[in-house]
Design an enzyme around this catalytic site. Sequence first.
Site, PDB file in Angstrom:
ATOM      1  N   GLU A 290       2.909  40.044  -9.622  1.00 22.32           N
ATOM      2  CA  GLU A 290       3.496  39.786  -9.550  1.00 22.32           C
ATOM      3  C   GLU A 290       4.762  39.961  -8.113  1.00 22.32           C
ATOM      4  OE1 GLU A 290       5.018  39.780 -12.391  1.00 22.32           O
ATOM      5  OE2 GLU A 290       3.010  40.719 -13.438  1.00 22.32           O
ATOM      6  N   HIS A 293       4.451  36.282  -6.945  1.00 18.90           N
ATOM      7  CA  HIS A 293       5.648  35.225  -7.796  1.00 18.90           C
ATOM      8  C   HIS A 293       6.862  35.040  -6.975  1.00 18.90           C
ATOM      9  CE1 HIS A 293       3.961  33.782 -11.604  1.00 18.90           C
ATOM     10  NE2 HIS A 293       3.771  35.686 -11.739  1.00 18.90           N
ATOM     11  N   GLU A 312       1.810  30.767 -12.725  1.00 16.38           N
ATOM     12  CA  GLU A 312       0.738  31.526 -12.510  1.00 16.38           C
ATOM     13  C   GLU A 312      -0.859  31.525 -12.327  1.00 16.38           C
ATOM     14  OE1 GLU A 312       1.792  33.664 -14.317  1.00 16.38           O
ATOM     15  OE2 GLU A 312       3.576  33.266 -14.615  1.00 16.38           O
TER      16      GLU A 312
HETATM   17 ZN   LIG Z   1       2.196  36.143 -13.762  1.00 18.43          ZN
END
Ligand SMILES: [Zn+2]
Length: 822
Positions: A290, A293, A312
Amino acid sequence: MPSLTHAEARARADQLTVRSYRVELDLTRGAERFGSVSTIRFGCAQPGTDTFAELRGTLRSATLNGRELDPTLQDNRLPLTDLGAENELVVVADGDYSHTGEGLHRFVDPADDNVYVYAMSFLDCAQNIFCCFDQPDLKAPVTLAVTVPEEWTVLANERGAQVAAGRWEFTETRPMATYMTTVCAGPYVSQHREHDGIRLGWHARASLAEPLAAAADELLTLTARCFDAYHALFGVRYGFGDTYDQVFVPEFNAGAMENPGCVTHRDELLYRSAVTDAELETRAAIVAHEMAHMWFGDLVTMRWWDDLWLNESFATYLSYRVLPEASAYADAWASFAGHNKLAGYAADQSSWTHPVAPDEVPDADSALVNFDMISYPKGASVLRQLAAWLGDEAFLGGLRDHFARHAYGNATLADLVDSLAAASGRDVAGWARQWLRTAGTNRLRLSTVDGRVGVRQDGVHGAPLRTHRIGIGSYRLDGDTLTREHRVEVEIAGAYTAVPGLADGADLVLVNDGDLTFATVRLAERAMRDLPRLLPAATDPLTRALLWTVAWDATRAADRPPVAFVELVAAAVPGEASPTLAATMLANARGQVTDRYLDPARRPAALHTLAETCRAMLADAAPGSGRQLTALRTLVSCLTEPAELTRLLAGEVSAGVLLDAELRWRLLRRLVVLGAAGPAEIDAELARDHTGQGAVHATGCRAALPDAGAKQAAWQSMTVDDTLTNRQLEALARGFWQPEQAELTAPYVPRYFAEILPATAGRSGELAGRLAGWSFPGYAVSAGTVAAAETLLARDDLAAGVRRALATGRDEVRIALAARSA
Ligand SMILES: [Zn+2]
């Protein structure tokens, strides 16, 4: 309701520039609904034209540039006519709280009756909360104000403060996509630390205050060290203010969600009972994922969902890349190879596989199914291959350029290719065509052609051959130690590549040594047979991960009888030092192999073998260790006589084992499946563990009762009751099917195929697909199950998620049928 198409999104992005959102939420209106007022300021490049904004809710009023609009929605769309060059839209609406983890989810904690609310705006559910232009490339700053009961805490993407009793206001965010908007509200408890100018926070429900306090140091330290690692890698700092909150939220569908400044995590990851090292490593990987990201996804966002791999695949790759330096998990790449990648190979050899970067994703609903094991582990593995092929310096140089060019904006695959090509001077576009635009797995093996040793490449199910940069290792077995004597790194292409200098007489020659590429591997016949001797002798965990993968893939491909996998687990798991490899292989042997791949007549012997393996592990595991817990959990699932389970539940456990809530439920559930505990025991356990998780376990246990009435009740709830939460549905479906209860549940196999479409029809895309997958009769390994699935798959009116679930279920039954005849 119509799903936003790519063409509509493109047209709207050309037409509009969103300047800002102001969102006011009122969470004091009872248990069903909340108030929502949105003010959107936006420019229009073609004044006088029309467009629409999205809202799923009850529209009270809408005003565009001071002009009252007809307050009637067309499905989820609010038509906006005669736009000015600059516009202000004010929308007053009521929203419905959800119980499915989408939009604004409301949860009442059974432990203390406290109420918690959190927003999950992904993938196109921001419109469930406020009126917006709900697509990833119309980014804008958001200013949020929330009214809540006085005693609540409110967290959101930016720093906020309670400015009056129950009134919270938040600083305007940097530009962000609508799908990243969040707010978490309720009597959350918190742990904080300052690090490098960022205030780090971890939050959870009040009833989880104790586990939060116990985990706080580990979680805060991990977060701080990941920030250090990413700052060093990317050369650009975290870009979303001076706070980074992570909130454990209830009934969350995914592992976590990367909302800038306020990440939401499923709160089962805040462990209230003893856990294994494998689970702790997975949680660390999620935290790191995360955080990655914040750059890939949040700072630079894909233009449309066809490039969701840009989010992703990168986040997954980067999380495993930083874990060895930022956490205690030095062997993270071995875990990635021997755990995550197994799911990637399974997905990529399935009927529905797709390119990592699909050419076209027509609408938002179709995008949802691509959040799968292609976009995560396969994509991450392909990026590892890219880094190996380009060299690390050029790879990182390309990423830094990408961030510099597109910060707070959107980008596509082509943009990334440009940056990487500029940094490396190589034909990255050609590489991307091979690796990102085609689907399917390559299989590599050593091969001798005209006396020359080389690597043979095949395409599984007709997959195209690719260029691979790989390592090849030669190993010698000395007593019980397998040592790498020689390793070369080469580029291979086409069906056969000669590799000069490769000797053919080693005990093991491992193609893809070091796991640089995404390809399944076969060993020479002798090494394949010798796996039970070679695997435990390998000292490098990554080598063992690759050997485990060879064995697992060969089992699933029906190249080896499934019983050989059980024998390998018995030989090699007791000595397996990697917690993730040990746990994964035990689970595969106990789960898929025992319950699906083996002829049912061989199941009791396999369960016995695995139980003995677990006892051997228990005998030499350190008291209180994760290894002890892994062995005990698997042992519980292998026991078929209630007496030992009852003794364990009465407290006769090995020294160091904590008979905590989760272990008690595991024991009780096994007793229930075997018919040795009933509703009274389930009720008693729930009274002991009156928590959210306890309620979920009780639901699962009731569905697992070997009793026709219990099955009928569970089936009815699962297929007809639309008031159940996502967690309750999952518990029912997972409890319902038990391999031990094949006779009892046989009538429900045809009923599944007759009833699953109506059962999923009224549900959201996310929940419909999940329910179809959870409740698929996967233990009914027969040609009839395949045929029934085929009949449904022949229809052209299936929701994307339901189609994916049915195809996966059908593929897995086919794999089991082939394995049974291997
Ligand atoms: Zn993700």
